[in-house]
Design a protein around this motif. Sequence first.
Motif, PDB file in Angstrom:
ATOM      1  N   THR A  18       0.831  -1.207   0.000  1.00 41.29           N
ATOM      2  CA  THR A  18       0.000   0.000   0.000  1.00 41.29           C
ATOM      3  C   THR A  18       0.863   1.253   0.000  1.00 41.29           C
ATOM      4  O   THR A  18       0.572   2.229  -0.721  1.00 41.29           O
ATOM      5  CB  THR A  18      -0.921  -0.013   1.222  1.00 41.29           C
ATOM      6  OG1 THR A  18      -1.728  -1.186   1.201  1.00 41.29           O
ATOM      7  CG2 THR A  18      -1.820   1.217   1.240  1.00 41.29           C
ATOM      8  N   LEU A  19       1.916   1.246   0.784  1.00 42.22           N
ATOM      9  CA  LEU A  19       2.811   2.397   0.806  1.00 42.22           C
ATOM     10  C   LEU A  19       3.538   2.551  -0.521  1.00 42.22           C
ATOM     11  O   LEU A  19       3.850   3.674  -0.948  1.00 42.22           O
ATOM     12  CB  LEU A  19       3.808   2.261   1.957  1.00 42.22           C
ATOM     13  CG  LEU A  19       3.194   2.253   3.365  1.00 42.22           C
ATOM     14  CD1 LEU A  19       4.269   2.059   4.421  1.00 42.22           C
ATOM     15  CD2 LEU A  19       2.439   3.548   3.626  1.00 42.22           C
ATOM     16  N   ASP A  20       3.823   1.415  -1.165  1.00 45.10           N
ATOM     17  CA  ASP A  20       4.425   1.494  -2.500  1.00 45.10           C
ATOM     18  C   ASP A  20       3.484   2.190  -3.474  1.00 45.10           C
ATOM     19  O   ASP A  20       3.929   2.916  -4.376  1.00 45.10           O
ATOM     20  CB  ASP A  20       4.775   0.095  -3.006  1.00 45.10           C
ATOM     21  CG  ASP A  20       6.025  -0.452  -2.316  1.00 45.10           C
ATOM     22  OD1 ASP A  20       6.801   0.382  -1.795  1.00 45.10           O
ATOM     23  OD2 ASP A  20       6.205  -1.685  -2.284  1.00 45.10           O
ATOM     24  N   GLU A  21       2.182   1.938  -3.331  1.00 48.12           N
ATOM     25  CA  GLU A  21       1.226   2.606  -4.198  1.00 48.12           C
ATOM     26  C   GLU A  21       1.284   4.124  -4.001  1.00 48.12           C
ATOM     27  O   GLU A  21       1.140   4.895  -4.944  1.00 48.12           O
ATOM     28  CB  GLU A  21      -0.180   2.098  -3.912  1.00 48.12           C
ATOM     29  CG  GLU A  21      -0.397   0.634  -4.294  1.00 48.12           C
ATOM     30  CD  GLU A  21      -1.803   0.167  -3.939  1.00 48.12           C
ATOM     31  OE1 GLU A  21      -2.588   1.021  -3.472  1.00 48.12           O
ATOM     32  OE2 GLU A  21      -2.114  -1.014  -4.120  1.00 48.12           O
ATOM     33  N   LEU A  22       1.472   4.540  -2.735  1.00 53.24           N
ATOM     34  CA  LEU A  22       1.574   5.974  -2.474  1.00 53.24           C
ATOM     35  C   LEU A  22       2.786   6.586  -3.156  1.00 53.24           C
ATOM     36  O   LEU A  22       2.695   7.651  -3.774  1.00 53.24           O
ATOM     37  CB  LEU A  22       1.637   6.232  -0.961  1.00 53.24           C
ATOM     38  CG  LEU A  22       0.378   5.903  -0.155  1.00 53.24           C
ATOM     39  CD1 LEU A  22       0.659   6.131   1.321  1.00 53.24           C
ATOM     40  CD2 LEU A  22      -0.800   6.746  -0.607  1.00 53.24           C
TER      41      LEU A  22
END
Length: 994
Positions: A950-954
């Motif tokens: 999820t943080l990678d998506e950010l």
Amino acid sequence: MRLHRLELTAFGPYPKREVVDFDALGADGLFLLHGDTGAGKTTLLDAVAFALFGAVPGAREEAKRLRCDYAPPEVGTEVAVELTVQGHRLRIVRSPEYLRPKKRGGGTTKQQARASLDWLSTPPSGYSREPLTRIDEVARTVGRLLGMSKEQFFQVVLLPQGEFARFLRADTAEREKLLERLFGTEHFGSVEQWFRERRTEHKRAVDAASQGVRELVARVAQAAGEEPPENLEPDRPADERWLAELVRRRQQATRAAEAEHQRAEADRDRAETELARLRALAERVNRVRSARTELAELAERADQRAAWQEELAAAQAAAPVVAADAAVRQAADQLRRAEQIEAAARRDLVAAGAGDTADDVVARLRERAGQAREQAGELARLVTEETQQHRDRARIGELDRAERQLAERATALDAAAAELAERVERTRRELAEADRAGAVLDGLAARRAELAEALADAQALPAAQRALAEAETAHHASVDAHQQARENLLDLRQRRLAGMAAELAGTLSAGAPCPVCGSAEHPAPAQAGAEAVSEAAERTAERAEATAQQRRDAAAQALHQASQRQETLLARLAGRTEHDLRTALAAAVAEHERAAASAARRDELTRLLAELTARGETLAGQRRGVDQDAASARTERDTLRARAAEREQLLDQARAGHPDVASRRAHLLDLVAAWERLAETRADRELARRRHAEQEQALAEVVAEAGFTDVAEALAAARPDSVRDKLATQIRDADVREATARRVLAEPELAGVDPDQVVDLELATAAVATARNVADVAVAGLEGARRREREVAALADRLRAAWAELAPIEAAHAELDALTDVVIGKGQNAERMSLRSYVLASRLEEVAEAASQRLGRMSQGRYSFVHSVEAGPRGTRGGLGLDVLDDYSGRVRPAKTLSGGESFLASLSLALGLADVVAAETGGALLDTLFVDEGFGTLDADTLDVVMDTLDELRAGGRVVGLVSHVEELRQRIPVRLRVRKSRTGSTLQLTSG
């Protein structure tokens, strides 16, 4: 908004200048900020917040302690940040308010807060390239560029997981406070308050208008003299009829009063005419009767009037004799007084030593007085000389005494000067000693302080050694307890995974689809074995392992601190024992106190030496003055003695047997006055004798002219002026009364009037009074009727107007009252939600939708947020409910039932969703840099993978995400790291990669 660079000096635990290059940290889009507990990881986020807003998040703002305690005094506290916002790059520098040592002298002074903003690129429209240096200007510019308040920034850029976990489990009131702070819905609350206030104002207006109507009804009834009707309403025709009938009755009463008034006026006029006729007749009868009575009385007193006339004539003839006799008596009195005064003057002259002067004429007396006056004039100059002789002799005595006193003064000054010289020399020696003590005082004080600190360290060493031993024992025990809790958790988790099929089978029911395969048939559900583990047991083990980890970390920290404490004490002591230090400190204290006492007297001794020197100069000047005064006194005394001897011979001749010259001169002046007084009194006596003889001759001539035989007869006939005036007035009054009475009887209108006629006025007067009273009552009744008619008519018009004004006011208030109830969540508001709660509920619904997307991905589709608008128990307002939908069971669960790891996922999803909604809501800058603070320690490896995805998506969307954590596994996953190192002298930063 993207951060580029952060610089902080003497801020928080960082004593030196530290630099954080966010461009280098965020090159990969993700970096880790890690370090020991309390090292200062969160302080870096505080520094970013302080640079932008001049404040730090949460309770740390209340402490107001931003300066580093380890920083040297000469190093100032400062934070600088470079960032790009809305396409403009700028640099902001701030310094907080803090106390620093004074540059001169002791104590501290306040360092004022400062702020500046420099444009590193083209500034926005409306700004110049000049830097901003005022704190308020910097705050307004930052707020305008970011488009959000500091509270919103703290929530959407610095994501504090602990706060969102509380938000997730909070009740409606607590959740409402946070949402209000983030979304700025205060103006909706102001709208609600505006409606309440307007309703209250309208209610007051309606009440005031209704009260005015009631008062007007009461006043109309009171003016008409009737009772007001009950339950009077403005829309009832009967009320209008009542008012019209009331006005008509008042008009009829006025017409009746006018008719009664006319009748009473006619009766009064007839009675008054008759009374006037009778009074005129009675007045003529009284005049005739009074005139005849007056003439009868005067006729009876005719003899008395003749006697008055004879007495008045004799008194008027004797008046000149009385005046002449008074003049004779006055002349005789003056003669006697002149003879007495002349005899007294002769006796005074004899008493003054001039001898008998009975035969001397006036001219001889005046000659003797002139001779004595000349002698007294010659002695006047010598009187002055004699007075000066007394003054000169007194001055000679004063000069003799002054010479003796000056000699004594000179002796005393010589003795004082000798004593003062000895004190000056002694003070100079003491001052030199104080200067030497002051020169070594700082060194002695430093030595004393150093020994005192060393002694304190020696006394604290045994306790530090015991604390280290206890910390080692506690650390070993906490490590063993944590290992055992960790092994127990792993064992339970493995056993639960092995029995997961049985756990899922326990949730199956006939006809319901299987959550795994979807089949509605369950031919062979798995059965739980003897070693099956429940979800509750696993959560209990997780909590026990987390508690053991916390205790282990705390024990390790305590062990590290105890070890550092012992090493520090041993290094400071350098082998010295407590006894040696105590002996050395006692000697240093004594030496320092002696030197301090001596140095403390330096200013006093300097001042005393100056005073003694000045006093010596004063004594020398006084000694010179004494010598000069003594020489002057001797010279003046010798001169006065020679002058007094010459004057004394002349004064002896002038005294002529008298005590002094002035006495002899006064004696001569007394003789002059006595001779002159005798001459004057003797001349006055002769003049009085001649005047008395002349007055006696004039009296004899006046008696003969008045026709009296002698003075006695004339004095017997004389009367005082008041008696003569009274006699003349009585005679004149009698003549006037007689003439007046005869004129009255001669008047034509009194001819034929009978003085014995009787006229009855009492009956006519009573009739007039009765008629007047009746007329007055009629006038008052008419005026009252007219006044009541006017008042009733005017008040009736006002009452009709008030009824007309009240109807629309009541209608408007009814409409406003219903609308206000809807706005504040009452009345026809079916949801029972106020306007502010409705707006917050809509924002929370948006947050729940945004957060559900991330929570679904991080929980692999199991969880999503559910926004509830239902009211809570006991009348709690609805609209702010937030629960979790568990897709495994298909039921909505309270957020409080989530496990620790699940709560972290939900909190992180909620924080990211809220950040997106707030950024969109404020219309501010795009948030390219985010920080996530702690919370990763509750995740297992698989869940951590999902969170990282999820943080990678950010970061894939162009954002830079910074994680703040001490979890070891994150160091392996995130290549770019910023480590915070903690030491005894403060914290430092280290950038690592790979």
